[in-house]
Design an enzyme around this catalytic site. Structure first.
Site, PDB file in Angstrom:
ATOM      1  N   LYS A   1       1.192  -1.706  -0.154  1.00  0.00           N
ATOM      2  CA  LYS A   1       0.058  -0.067  -0.254  1.00  0.00           C
ATOM      3  C   LYS A   1       1.342   1.628  -0.210  1.00  0.00           C
ATOM      4  O   LYS A   1       1.597   1.585   0.867  1.00  0.00           O
ATOM      5  CB  LYS A   1      -0.776   0.274   1.458  1.00  0.00           C
TER       6      LYS A   1
ATOM      7  N   GLY B   1       6.703   4.552   7.947  1.00  0.00           N
ATOM      8  CA  GLY B   1       6.406   5.600   8.803  1.00  0.00           C
ATOM      9  C   GLY B   1       6.569   6.501   9.682  1.00  0.00           C
ATOM     10  O   GLY B   1       7.209   6.285  10.978  1.00  0.00           O
ATOM     11  N   SER B   2       5.513   6.934  10.383  1.00  0.00           N
ATOM     12  CA  SER B   2       5.518   7.661  12.038  1.00  0.00           C
ATOM     13  C   SER B   2       5.185   6.973  13.094  1.00  0.00           C
ATOM     14  O   SER B   2       5.106   6.158  12.079  1.00  0.00           O
ATOM     15  CB  SER B   2       3.977   8.433  12.180  1.00  0.00           C
ATOM     16  N   THR B   3       6.288   7.375  14.354  1.00  0.00           N
ATOM     17  CA  THR B   3       6.326   5.982  15.293  1.00  0.00           C
ATOM     18  C   THR B   3       4.558   6.287  15.397  1.00  0.00           C
ATOM     19  O   THR B   3       4.391   5.262  16.506  1.00  0.00           O
ATOM     20  CB  THR B   3       6.908   6.642  16.354  1.00  0.00           C
ATOM     21  N   GLU B   4       4.003   7.312  15.459  1.00  0.00           N
ATOM     22  CA  GLU B   4       2.510   7.235  15.988  1.00  0.00           C
ATOM     23  C   GLU B   4       2.005   6.159  15.490  1.00  0.00           C
ATOM     24  O   GLU B   4       1.080   4.946  16.103  1.00  0.00           O
ATOM     25  CB  GLU B   4       1.882   8.736  16.004  1.00  0.00           C
TER      26      GLU B   4
ATOM     27  N   GLY C   1       2.808   3.253  13.585  1.00  0.00           N
ATOM     28  CA  GLY C   1       3.981   2.438  14.162  1.00  0.00           C
ATOM     29  C   GLY C   1       3.152   1.408  15.291  1.00  0.00           C
ATOM     30  O   GLY C   1       3.228  -0.107  15.526  1.00  0.00           O
TER      31      GLY C   1
ATOM     32  N   GLU D   1      10.244   0.694  10.578  1.00  0.00           N
ATOM     33  CA  GLU D   1      11.053   1.747  10.379  1.00  0.00           C
ATOM     34  C   GLU D   1      10.129   3.668  10.594  1.00  0.00           C
ATOM     35  O   GLU D   1       9.567   3.476   9.552  1.00  0.00           O
ATOM     36  CB  GLU D   1      11.693   1.472   8.695  1.00  0.00           C
TER      37      GLU D   1
ATOM     38  N   CYS E   1      13.699  10.387   6.642  1.00  0.00           N
ATOM     39  CA  CYS E   1      13.328   9.591   8.461  1.00  0.00           C
ATOM     40  C   CYS E   1      14.980  10.071   9.303  1.00  0.00           C
ATOM     41  O   CYS E   1      14.760   9.962  10.445  1.00  0.00           O
ATOM     42  CB  CYS E   1      12.895   7.881   8.560  1.00  0.00           C
TER      43      CYS E   1
ATOM     44  N   GLU F   1      10.126  15.339  15.972  1.00  0.00           N
ATOM     45  CA  GLU F   1      10.281  15.185  14.210  1.00  0.00           C
ATOM     46  C   GLU F   1       9.476  16.036  13.673  1.00  0.00           C
ATOM     47  O   GLU F   1       8.801  15.919  13.618  1.00  0.00           O
ATOM     48  CB  GLU F   1      10.280  13.779  13.685  1.00  0.00           C
TER      49      GLU F   1
HETATM   50  P1  NDP Z   1       1.784   7.702   8.483  1.00  0.00           P
HETATM   51  O1  NDP Z   1       2.772   7.004   9.661  1.00  0.00           O
HETATM   52  O2  NDP Z   1       0.891   8.033   8.894  1.00  0.00           O
HETATM   53  O3  NDP Z   1       2.440   7.579   6.950  1.00  0.00           O
HETATM   54  C1  NDP Z   1       2.333   6.671   6.361  1.00  0.00           C
HETATM   55  C2  NDP Z   1       1.919   5.029   5.737  1.00  0.00           C
HETATM   56  O4  NDP Z   1       1.407   4.283   6.799  1.00  0.00           O
HETATM   57  C3  NDP Z   1       0.799   5.591   4.609  1.00  0.00           C
HETATM   58  O5  NDP Z   1       1.008   5.112   3.720  1.00  0.00           O
HETATM   59  C4  NDP Z   1      -0.394   6.004   5.451  1.00  0.00           C
HETATM   60  O6  NDP Z   1      -0.869   5.720   4.705  1.00  0.00           O
HETATM   61  C5  NDP Z   1       0.117   4.530   5.797  1.00  0.00           C
HETATM   62  N1  NDP Z   1      -0.736   4.453   7.883  1.00  0.00           N
HETATM   63  C6  NDP Z   1      -1.511   5.208   7.570  1.00  0.00           C
HETATM   64  N2  NDP Z   1      -2.617   4.906   9.327  1.00  0.00           N
HETATM   65  C7  NDP Z   1      -2.018   3.788   9.041  1.00  0.00           C
HETATM   66  C8  NDP Z   1      -3.265   2.958  10.242  1.00  0.00           C
HETATM   67  N3  NDP Z   1      -3.567   3.292  11.250  1.00  0.00           N
HETATM   68  N4  NDP Z   1      -2.691   1.971   9.537  1.00  0.00           N
HETATM   69  C9  NDP Z   1      -2.018   0.879   8.493  1.00  0.00           C
HETATM   70  N5  NDP Z   1      -1.261   2.177   7.612  1.00  0.00           N
HETATM   71  C10 NDP Z   1      -1.380   3.269   7.921  1.00  0.00           C
HETATM   72  O7  NDP Z   1       2.382   9.455   7.855  1.00  0.00           O
HETATM   73  P2  NDP Z   1       2.195  10.419   7.704  1.00  0.00           P
HETATM   74  O8  NDP Z   1       2.384  10.464   6.309  1.00  0.00           O
HETATM   75  O9  NDP Z   1       0.410  10.727   7.749  1.00  0.00           O
HETATM   76  O10 NDP Z   1       2.999  11.603   7.815  1.00  0.00           O
HETATM   77  C11 NDP Z   1       2.516  12.267   9.393  1.00  0.00           C
HETATM   78  C12 NDP Z   1       4.552  12.443  10.268  1.00  0.00           C
HETATM   79  O11 NDP Z   1       5.228  10.943  10.192  1.00  0.00           O
HETATM   80  C13 NDP Z   1       5.325  13.002   8.943  1.00  0.00           C
HETATM   81  O12 NDP Z   1       5.127  14.949   9.472  1.00  0.00           O
HETATM   82  C14 NDP Z   1       6.781  12.974   9.119  1.00  0.00           C
HETATM   83  O13 NDP Z   1       7.258  13.437  10.564  1.00  0.00           O
HETATM   84  C15 NDP Z   1       6.391  11.153  10.172  1.00  0.00           C
HETATM   85  N6  NDP Z   1       7.146  10.436   8.659  1.00  0.00           N
HETATM   86  C16 NDP Z   1       7.643   9.991   9.379  1.00  0.00           C
HETATM   87  C17 NDP Z   1       8.316   8.882   7.863  1.00  0.00           C
HETATM   88  C18 NDP Z   1      10.371   8.004   8.187  1.00  0.00           C
HETATM   89  O14 NDP Z   1       9.985   7.498   7.502  1.00  0.00           O
HETATM   90  N7  NDP Z   1      10.283   7.969   9.347  1.00  0.00           N
HETATM   91  C19 NDP Z   1       7.239   9.118   6.784  1.00  0.00           C
HETATM   92  C20 NDP Z   1       6.610   9.354   6.492  1.00  0.00           C
HETATM   93  C21 NDP Z   1       5.570  10.261   7.342  1.00  0.00           C
HETATM   94  P3  NDP Z   1      -1.713   6.931   3.889  1.00  0.00           P
HETATM   95  O15 NDP Z   1      -0.829   7.872   3.473  1.00  0.00           O
HETATM   96  O16 NDP Z   1      -2.402   6.819   2.821  1.00  0.00           O
HETATM   97  O17 NDP Z   1      -2.419   7.981   4.692  1.00  0.00           O
END
Ligand code: NDP
Length: 498
Positions: A204, A256-259, A261, A278, A312, A409
């Site tokens: 996804k 993606g985000s720690t939250e 994760g 990650e 990241c 971050e």
């Molecule tokens: P998210 O962690 O929300 O998104 C990462 C991926 O997870 C996207 O494909 C997202 O879908 C998907 N996703 C969102 N919610 C869920 C869930 N509950 N269960 C499973 N998958 C989910 O990051 P954001 O894009 O919202 O960014 C928010 C913050 O996160 C940024 O400001 C940044 O600080 C941090 N971030 C860190 C990254 C890293 O590599 N360390 C990468 C991206 C963000 P969708 O995008 O369609 O919502």
């Protein structure tokens, strides 16, 4: 900057400035977007073909540099996730999971070659959908994505000799959720090791950047992978949540985000699903007083302004040794005045657009907090385009460890500068974070590099360079930056039993 005038560049230790002779105008040098055909509407790539979503829902992906709509893209619902997982299970049991490694390798080599052949198309599409400068998508994202497939193709028939036992077994169906900062590259990081080890995948991409993954689906079709080996299902966080929760998935890989994760970890607790995460970072880029300052300035710029800071492992905290902090900051500011912000498709552009309004709001919020908490804010003169999402390169000095801009971050082109006097203080400050993904050390002493690398709690430590990636090199973090490694032999382990 951005006003099409190049400012003089700092020269060496003398404090004199190297004049470029005249302030010149750069003519625009846009890459043509004609090479890419963007369809009006995209379905889901399931079972080896594009199909309409059972959900009946679509969303629009836009160009963040202009806010222009690019395409309507399917929103996969629960039933669509079910279809994708079922097709992945079937492919795992009937074709891909049974295929000898040497055969799997051929498909991976094919994907790598087709990415290379269509590299320009991928680069333009990535810059359109993500907002990153074409010189980065062209020279970093796309070549590295191809490199990941090449590298893992090489492993596919050698797994029995890689120290995982004589008959390493794949895990099964992998559900993979990726972010928007390196859309194609993250897809390659996820798919290549999973496929090389014999797993099938449901991927996804992020809602704001689905297009390069959908082009990759075409490449996968062209490479002739057995139907269902890879499905690409677009959608927002709801789709990710359904994929994570689906009982037919054996392994989740998330970046993606720690939250989110943490939410995923809670959601799959007790299910027996394997997990790699990650997540975010707040890396320290540490410059000692014996470092070559001009080189360090380039490393600082690359560390935090590469990809608009949407990285990241970005070097978002500069730790400068007190005795050189002032000249270092002066040179950094001079260098930032030469960066060019604007049209991501222009080959001269250094800083592109912020990926979404949401991300722009987050950056604005955190930088406002930096000012309110007493840090000193600086940006070069930098007119921003009227349309689209833009943020100027920004440096905060006088930052203390308690400031939000030193702890959270920001994921944008914003650098927080702190100082230190001794190596011990540098280590203490660098490690004073809940994250632990990466760090940088700038010094000419090899012994100091080794001792710092040992003491820094970070998955990756770069020495006299920053943001270097190679498929052979494992990448991943500690603490709130997640667990598991991607790349190298360690990355294969995440997709094998044992
Ligand atoms: P998210 O962690 O929300 O998104 C990462 C991926 O997870 C996207 O494909 C997202 O879908 C998907 N996703 C969102 N919610 C869920 C869930 N509950 N269960 C499973 N998958 C989910 O990051 P954001 O894009 O919202 O960014 C928010 C913050 O996160 C940024 O400001 C940044 O600080 C941090 N971030 C860190 C990254 C890293 O590599 N360390 C990468 C991206 C963000 P969708 O995008 O369609 O919502």
């Amino acid at each position: 900057m951005a006003g099409n005038t190049a400012s003089p560049v700092a020269a060496g230790e003398t404090g004199q400035e190297l004049s470029t002779g005249a302030d010149w105008e750069y003519a625009p040098a846009p890459e043509s977007r004609d090479i890419v055909t963007i369809r009006d509407e995209y379905g889901l790539f399931i079972g080896g073909e594009f199909t309409a979503p059972l959900s009946g829902e679509y969303f629009t992906t836009i160009n963040p540099a202009t806010e222009e709509p690019l395409a309507r893209v399917a929103q996969a619902g629960k039933a669509d996730v079910g279809r994708a997982v079922a097709s992945a299970r079937q492919a795992y049991e009937q074709t891909w999971g049974r295929m000898p490694g040497a055969e799997r390798a051929k498909y991976l080599y094919r994907i790598a070659r087709v990415i290379q052949e269509r590299a320009r198309e991928f680069a333009v599409l990535e810059s359109l959908d993500n907002g990153k400068p074409i010189k980065e998508s062209r020279d970093v994202d796309i070549p590295l994505a191809a490199a990941h497939f090449f590298y893992h193709a090489g492993w596919a028939d050698k797994l029995a000799y890689a120290g995982f036992g004589p008959e390493p077994r794949p895990i099964g169906v992998a559900g993979q959720v990726i972010p928007w900062n390196f859309p194609l590259l993250m897809a390659a990081w996820k798919l290549a090791p999973a496929l090389a080890t014999g797993n099938t995948c449901v991927l996804k991409p992020a809602e704001t950047t689905p297009l390069s993954a959908l082009l990759l689906a075409e490449v996968i079709e062209e490479a002739g992978l057995p139907p269902g080996t890879v499905s690409i299902i677009t959608g927002d966080g709801r789709t990710g949540r359904e994929l994570v929760a689906h009982p037919g998935v054996d392994k989740i890989a998330f970046t993606g985000s720690t939250e989110v994760g943490k939410e995923i970890q809670r959601a799959i607790a007790g299910t027996g699903k394997k997990l790699t995460l990650e997540l975010g970072g707040k890396a320290a880029n540490i410059v000692f007083d014996d470092a070559p300052l001009d080189q360090a300035v380039e490393g600082i710029v690359n560390g935090i302004f590469f990809n608009q800071g949407h990285v990241c492992c970005a070097g978002s905290r500069l730790l400068a040794q007190e005795s050189i902090a002032e000249p270092l900051l002066d040179r950094l500011k001079q260098r930032l005045e030469t960066l060019r912000l604007g049209d991501p498709l222009d080959k001269n552009t250094d800083i592109g657009a912020i990926n979404s309004r949401e991300q722009l709001d987050k950056i604005r919020g955190l930088t406002a907090a930096g000012e309110a908490e007493g840090a000193e804010r600086w940006s070069p003169p930098c007119p921003l385009p009227a349309k689209g999402y833009w943020f100027p390169p920004t440096v905060f000095s006088g930052v203390s460890q308690s400031h939000r801009i030193a702890r959270e971050e920001i994921f944008g082109p914003v650098l927080s500068v702190l100082t230190f006097r001794t190596p011990d203080e540098a280590v203490a400050k660098a490690n004073n974070t809940p994250y632990g993904l990466s760090a940088g050390v700038w010094t000419e002493k090899g012994s100091r590099i080794l001792s710092m690398a040992q003491r820094l709690r970070a998955g990756v430590v770069w020495a006299n360079t920053y943001n270097r990636f190679d498929p052979a090199s494992p990448f991943g973090g500690y603490q709130e930056s997640g667990f598991g490694r991607e790349g190298g032999r360690a990355g294969l382990a995440a997709y094998l039993h044992g």
